[in-house]
Design a protein around this motif. Structure first.
Motif, mmCIF file in Angstrom:
data_model
loop_
_atom_site.group_PDB
_atom_site.id
_atom_site.type_symbol
_atom_site.label_atom_id
_atom_site.label_comp_id
_atom_site.label_asym_id
_atom_site.label_seq_id
_atom_site.Cartn_x
_atom_site.Cartn_y
_atom_site.Cartn_z
ATOM 1 N N CYS A 23 0.850 -1.187 0.000
ATOM 2 C CA CYS A 23 0.000 0.000 0.000
ATOM 3 C C CYS A 23 0.891 1.245 0.000
ATOM 4 C CB CYS A 23 -0.893 -0.002 1.239
ATOM 5 S SG CYS A 23 -1.804 1.536 1.455
ATOM 6 N N LEU A 25 0.136 4.250 0.686
ATOM 7 C CA LEU A 25 -0.111 5.123 1.835
ATOM 8 C C LEU A 25 0.651 4.596 3.058
ATOM 9 C CD1 LEU A 25 -1.575 7.574 2.961
ATOM 10 C CD2 LEU A 25 -3.589 6.139 3.334
ATOM 11 N N LEU A 26 0.613 3.284 3.249
ATOM 12 C CA LEU A 26 1.373 2.666 4.338
ATOM 13 C C LEU A 26 2.866 2.960 4.166
ATOM 14 C CD1 LEU A 26 1.999 0.574 6.605
ATOM 15 C CD2 LEU A 26 1.742 -1.210 4.888
ATOM 16 N N TYR A 29 3.675 6.548 5.116
ATOM 17 C CA TYR A 29 3.734 6.738 6.571
ATOM 18 C C TYR A 29 5.056 6.209 7.149
ATOM 19 C CZ TYR A 29 -1.378 7.624 7.116
ATOM 20 O OH TYR A 29 -2.656 8.133 7.087
ATOM 21 N N PRO A 332 -4.020 4.844 -1.290
ATOM 22 C CA PRO A 332 -4.086 3.480 -0.738
ATOM 23 C C PRO A 332 -4.393 2.481 -1.844
ATOM 24 C CG PRO A 332 -6.034 4.724 -0.107
ATOM 25 C CD PRO A 332 -5.202 5.639 -0.931
ATOM 26 N N ILE A 334 -4.439 -0.823 -1.847
ATOM 27 C CA ILE A 334 -4.739 -2.189 -1.437
ATOM 28 C C ILE A 334 -5.883 -2.727 -2.301
ATOM 29 C CG2 ILE A 334 -4.011 -2.140 0.984
ATOM 30 C CD1 ILE A 334 -7.389 -1.623 0.910
ATOM 31 N N GLN A 339 -5.962 -6.680 4.022
ATOM 32 C CA GLN A 339 -4.619 -6.105 4.118
ATOM 33 C C GLN A 339 -4.589 -4.947 5.129
ATOM 34 O OE1 GLN A 339 -4.368 -5.630 -0.232
ATOM 35 N NE2 GLN A 339 -2.371 -6.584 -0.075
ATOM 36 N N CYS A 340 -5.749 -4.333 5.354
ATOM 37 C CA CYS A 340 -5.821 -3.205 6.293
ATOM 38 C C CYS A 340 -5.980 -3.673 7.733
ATOM 39 C CB CYS A 340 -7.007 -2.304 5.958
ATOM 40 S SG CYS A 340 -6.885 -1.544 4.340
ATOM 41 N N CYS A 343 -2.965 -3.573 9.661
ATOM 42 C CA CYS A 343 -2.058 -2.464 9.328
ATOM 43 C C CYS A 343 -1.788 -1.613 10.565
ATOM 44 C CB CYS A 343 -2.667 -1.603 8.225
ATOM 45 S SG CYS A 343 -1.660 -0.156 7.856
ATOM 46 N N PHE A 345 -1.044 1.352 10.658
ATOM 47 C CA PHE A 345 -1.511 2.733 10.473
ATOM 48 C C PHE A 345 -3.019 2.782 10.220
ATOM 49 C CE2 PHE A 345 2.991 2.947 9.808
ATOM 50 C CZ PHE A 345 3.340 4.122 10.465
ATOM 51 N N PHE A 346 -3.704 1.762 10.688
ATOM 52 C CA PHE A 346 -5.139 1.674 10.447
ATOM 53 C C PHE A 346 -5.879 2.898 10.996
ATOM 54 C CE2 PHE A 346 -9.480 0.320 11.364
ATOM 55 C CZ PHE A 346 -9.834 -0.271 10.165
ATOM 56 N N CYS A 349 -5.087 6.169 9.111
ATOM 57 C CA CYS A 349 -5.630 6.022 7.763
ATOM 58 C C CYS A 349 -7.151 6.233 7.785
ATOM 59 C CB CYS A 349 -5.271 4.647 7.219
ATOM 60 S SG CYS A 349 -5.978 4.284 5.631
HETATM 61 S S1 SF4 Z 1 -5.071 0.779 6.641
HETATM 62 FE FE1 SF4 Z 1 -2.911 0.627 6.007
HETATM 63 S S2 SF4 Z 1 -2.922 -0.797 4.299
HETATM 64 FE FE2 SF4 Z 1 -5.051 -0.111 4.568
HETATM 65 S S3 SF4 Z 1 -5.241 1.619 3.156
HETATM 66 FE FE3 SF4 Z 1 -4.666 2.429 5.164
HETATM 67 S S4 SF4 Z 1 -2.436 2.621 5.134
HETATM 68 FE FE4 SF4 Z 1 -3.056 1.260 3.429
#
Ligand code: SF4
Length: 373
Positions: A23, A25-26, A29, A332, A334, A339-340, A343, A345-346, A349
């Motif tokens: 991802c 975005l992950l 971060y 993002p 994904i 997958q989230c 995560c 960084f849930f 995010c």
């Molecule tokens: S929770 Fe994590 S893996 Fe899912 S979209 Fe957000 S940053 Fe990406």
């Protein structure tokens, strides 16, 4: 271990690649090349792994290998494990972290030495055909670019000739791009007359490991590629899975006899020891012991690569390096919610999705640390 090249600030590694693929975005971060935040909960798991790596470095020290697994060596490995996590604990206190994390770290400190004892017993057979060559191999490798590939370079990227590798390598804004990483252990394997990488992985569940998955594992591929680039004729990788769990003696029933429950987290040797310690008759347990299957605490999975795969790995690393360093769009990417779910960084995010300031949240909580190394 470094190929002759200019010093460079441009470096990518395996974690970068795997988060970028998972991802964007992950990756934004967490990457050291981006915002570089770490989640305390994820650090805790990571640090358990690092502490175990410290212990493994001692057990597989090539200098002491011929002396065997002496008690002194095993004790040094246990001490290294405990000392690493104790220091981590102190560091967390010093930056104002508190909460359940300390209970979990204390559990790790308690169980780690038992895991190491159990590992040494298991590995005496698993290691029969290997000889350690080097532990903790730090490498930085420039990324080769063929003439054909040089025609597809993105703006900002160029190449220069590297005389050690005898090929052109990737540059970005005038700096050589390096692929860096640390290989846990290089061994010589008598079965194949070849070098093998051993990658220690701590896990809470063997379900995350499978041969098919490791066939495509980017880390295994990249380490294989890196050593080949450095002219070390390695055959592949063996993943050395270590479960975050240790066996204990069997349960003693109120009657004073030992439990014959099949799901006990014990071993044959511990069971025999308990029979002796409790002054019991081994004849009463022969049937149980014959059928008893020890739970798995460790697992080695082999994963090899061939010349065609090597070519593709190099191409993918080049393309991903250009994708990551060339100021990519962040979104993002994904393709499934699972997958989230795990995560780290849930929460930020989710805040971002709800129109809140994710970075302000990260900065306001002790759950995240920046520039953690
Ligand atoms: S929770 Fe994590 S893996 Fe899912 S979209 Fe957000 S940053 Fe990406």
């Amino acid at each position: 271990m470094q190929s002759d090249t200019k010093s460079s600030l441009m470096a990518i590694g395996t974690t970068d690649r795997s988060t970028f693929r998972t991802c964007r975005l992950l990756w934004d971060y967490s990457s050291q090349n981006r915002l570089n935040y770490s989640n305390i909960g994820a650090i805790k798991n990571y640090e358990f792994g690092t502490a175990m790596h410290e212990a493994m470095e001692i057990l597989y020290d090539p200098e002491t290998w011929d002396k065997g697994m002496t008690i002194a060596k095993i004790n040094r490995a246990k001490a290294a494990f405990v000392s690493y996590l104790t220091t981590f604990r102190i560091n967390l206190i010093s930056v104002g972290i508190d909460g359940d994390i300390f209970r979990e770290i204390d559990d790790y400190i308690k169980i780690g030495p038992s895991i190491i004892d159990n590992y040494v017993e298991w590995a005496s057979e698993a290691d029969e055909h290997i000889r350690p060559v080097k532990t903790e191999i730090d490498f930085e490798v420039p990324i080769p670019v063929t003439e054909k590939q040089s025609k597809i370079l993105r703006p900002g990227f160029s190449t220069e000739y590297n005389n050690v590798m005898d090929c052109h390598v990737l540059m970005y804004k005038g700096e050589v791009v390096l692929y860096k990483g640390i290989i846990d252990l290089l061994v010589y394997d008598d079965r194949f007359d070849s070098y093998i990488i051993i990658d220690h992985k701590t896990t809470s569940n063997f379900a995350y490991s499978s041969e098919a998955k490791l066939e495509r594992d980017t880390q295994a591929s990249a380490y294989y590629w890196a050593l080949r680039m450095l002219d070390i004729n390695v055959m592949g990788t063996e993943f050395n899975y270590i479960l975050k769990d240790a066996p204990s003696p069997p349960n003693v029933l109120k009657s004073g006899k030992l439990s014959k429950a099949k799901d006990q987290k014990t071993t044959y040797n511990l069971y025999m020891q308990a029979i002796e310690d409790n002054d019991l008759d081994v004849a009463d347990y022969i049937g149980f012991l014959e059928d008893f299957e020890e739970p798995e605490y460790f697992k080695r999975i082999e994963s090899y690569r061939d010349a065609q795969q090597l070519k593709l790995i190099g191409e993918y690393i080049l393309l991903e390096a250009m994708d990551m360093l060339g100021d990519p769009f962040i979104y993002p990417n994904i393709n499934a919610f699972h997958q989230c779910k795990s995560c780290e960084f849930f929460v930020p995010c989710t805040k971002k999705i709800n129109g809140e300031d994710d970075i302000a949240y990260i900065e306001s909580t002790t759950m995240y640390i920046q520039n953690y190394d």
